[in-house]
Scaffold this active site. Structure first.
Site, PDB file in Angstrom:
ATOM      1  N   GLU A  17       0.854  -1.005  -0.152  1.00  0.00           N
ATOM      2  CA  GLU A  17       0.017  -0.041  -0.047  1.00  0.00           C
ATOM      3  C   GLU A  17       0.893   1.238   0.066  1.00  0.00           C
ATOM      4  O   GLU A  17       2.040   1.177   0.137  1.00  0.00           O
ATOM      5  CB  GLU A  17      -0.933   0.034   1.164  1.00  0.00           C
ATOM      6  CG  GLU A  17      -2.371  -0.319   0.938  1.00  0.00           C
ATOM      7  CD  GLU A  17      -2.957   0.600   0.218  1.00  0.00           C
ATOM      8  OE1 GLU A  17      -2.523   1.873  -0.258  1.00  0.00           O
ATOM      9  OE2 GLU A  17      -4.275   0.716   0.171  1.00  0.00           O
ATOM     10  N   ASN A 148      -9.976   4.853   1.593  1.00  0.00           N
ATOM     11  CA  ASN A 148      -8.604   4.691   0.703  1.00  0.00           C
ATOM     12  C   ASN A 148      -8.590   6.067  -0.119  1.00  0.00           C
ATOM     13  O   ASN A 148      -9.142   6.871  -0.133  1.00  0.00           O
ATOM     14  CB  ASN A 148      -8.771   3.508  -0.457  1.00  0.00           C
ATOM     15  CG  ASN A 148      -7.899   2.357   0.616  1.00  0.00           C
ATOM     16  OD1 ASN A 148      -6.824   2.366   0.605  1.00  0.00           O
ATOM     17  ND2 ASN A 148      -8.751   1.330   0.601  1.00  0.00           N
ATOM     18  N   ASP A 197      -9.710   1.072  -4.609  1.00  0.00           N
ATOM     19  CA  ASP A 197      -8.529   1.148  -3.474  1.00  0.00           C
ATOM     20  C   ASP A 197      -7.892   2.550  -3.683  1.00  0.00           C
ATOM     21  O   ASP A 197      -8.442   3.447  -3.729  1.00  0.00           O
ATOM     22  CB  ASP A 197      -7.675  -0.003  -3.751  1.00  0.00           C
ATOM     23  CG  ASP A 197      -7.075  -0.613  -2.333  1.00  0.00           C
ATOM     24  OD1 ASP A 197      -6.189   0.425  -1.689  1.00  0.00           O
ATOM     25  OD2 ASP A 197      -7.225  -1.769  -1.746  1.00  0.00           O
TER      26      ASP A 197
END
Length: 285
Positions: A17, A148, A197
């Site tokens: 991430e 996100n 995301d």
């Protein structure tokens, strides 16, 4: 010719991430939230470094004066590398020990915007925060399951943020002094799209979104219409950044958590998107 290549390394991320381009270091940074670890890919020589972290780490943002701010399960911390040093300075959610930071970025005014979430993904206990250069934070929105983003339009008038669990990308109008209007639904993913995301914006103002469970990244126009998609061999695509001196190299992270071993899930990819991104703003604190 493939539009992507897998960055060669001897491991995969559990939950990659928080991709970040650092012009200062000529490197791409990204987190492995639940390993937990921070990774760095040098664009100078292709070397990869990895630092183990003491707790889950969602994101890092560069500071104007050097080093980083990190978003940890326990809140905000100043971070320096070589040698590794963490200096916590604030936790906006001491009353929610099951929450952690998930994704965050600095804006052009030197503030950091970041979301928190329930680690079990069972409660809508997450919130959206703004961290100002003086170290004070403000809760800007609440009721998130899996936040996100965020991403910012080139003109600076719009902020995009996502609740992945709701398959919804929101758009906020930005006001003077760091304020936001009420959130509005901007893009709604369907069942076959996976979950929105991490995201970024290119110089044309188009929004690039990673598809968790959708094996691709997609580009949307400034009014929210699908422009095109690029398929990737990883199932859980998580975050995107533009990098390099010309900001024309795209890097995409992914996650392997919950999946059988594969060559691609949890990998970092370089993608030929054919467009350029925005410069990485620095935190002014």
């Amino acid at each position: 010719m493939a539009q992507w290549q897998l960055i060669k390394r001897d491991m995969r991320d559990k939950l990659g991430e928080g991709t970040l381009w650092s012009a200062r270091d000529n490197a791409v940074y990204w987190t492995d939230i639940i390993a937990p670890a921070l990774n760095r890919l040098s664009l100078t020589d292709g070397s990869i470094d990895r630092w183990a972290m003491p707790e889950p780490i969602g994101w890092v943002a560069e500071r104007q004066g050097g080093g980083f701010i990190a978003g940890l399960q326990s809140g905000f911390a100043r971070l320096s590398l070589d040698p590794l040093k963490l200096e916590p300075f604030g936790d906006p959610e001491q009353h929610l020990p099951g929450n952690r930071m998930n994704d965050g970025k600095a804006d052009a005014e030197g503030r950091i915007w970041c979301g928190t979430m329930d680690m079990a993904e069972a409660e809508d206990s997450g919130a959206f925060y703004r961290l100002d250069p003086d170290g004070r934070w403000t809760q800007m929105d609440s009721g998130y399951r899996v936040p996100n983003g965020p991403a910012f339009s080139p003109c600076g008038n719009w902020l995009y943020h996502t609740d992945s669990a709701r398959r919804t990308v929101y758009r906020f109008s930005r006001t003077e002094g760091g304020g936001l209007s009420a959130r509005q639904v901007f893009i709604q993913f369907g069942d076959g799209d996976g979950y929105p995301d991490g995201m970024t914006v290119d110089t044309d103002g188009h929004i690039w979104i990673a598809h968790w469970g959708g094996s691709r990244i997609s580009r949307f126009t400034p009014d929210g219409k699908l422009d095109r998609a690029i398929a990737l061999p990883a199932q859980q695509v998580t975050n995107i950044c533009f990098a390099g001196a010309g900001l024309d190299r795209m890097f995409v992270s992914s996650a392997a958590v919950g999946l059988p071993d594969s060559d691609y899930d949890g990998g970092l990819f370089e993608v030929d998107a054919g467009v350029k991104g925005m410069i990485t703003p620095l935190y002014a604190g």
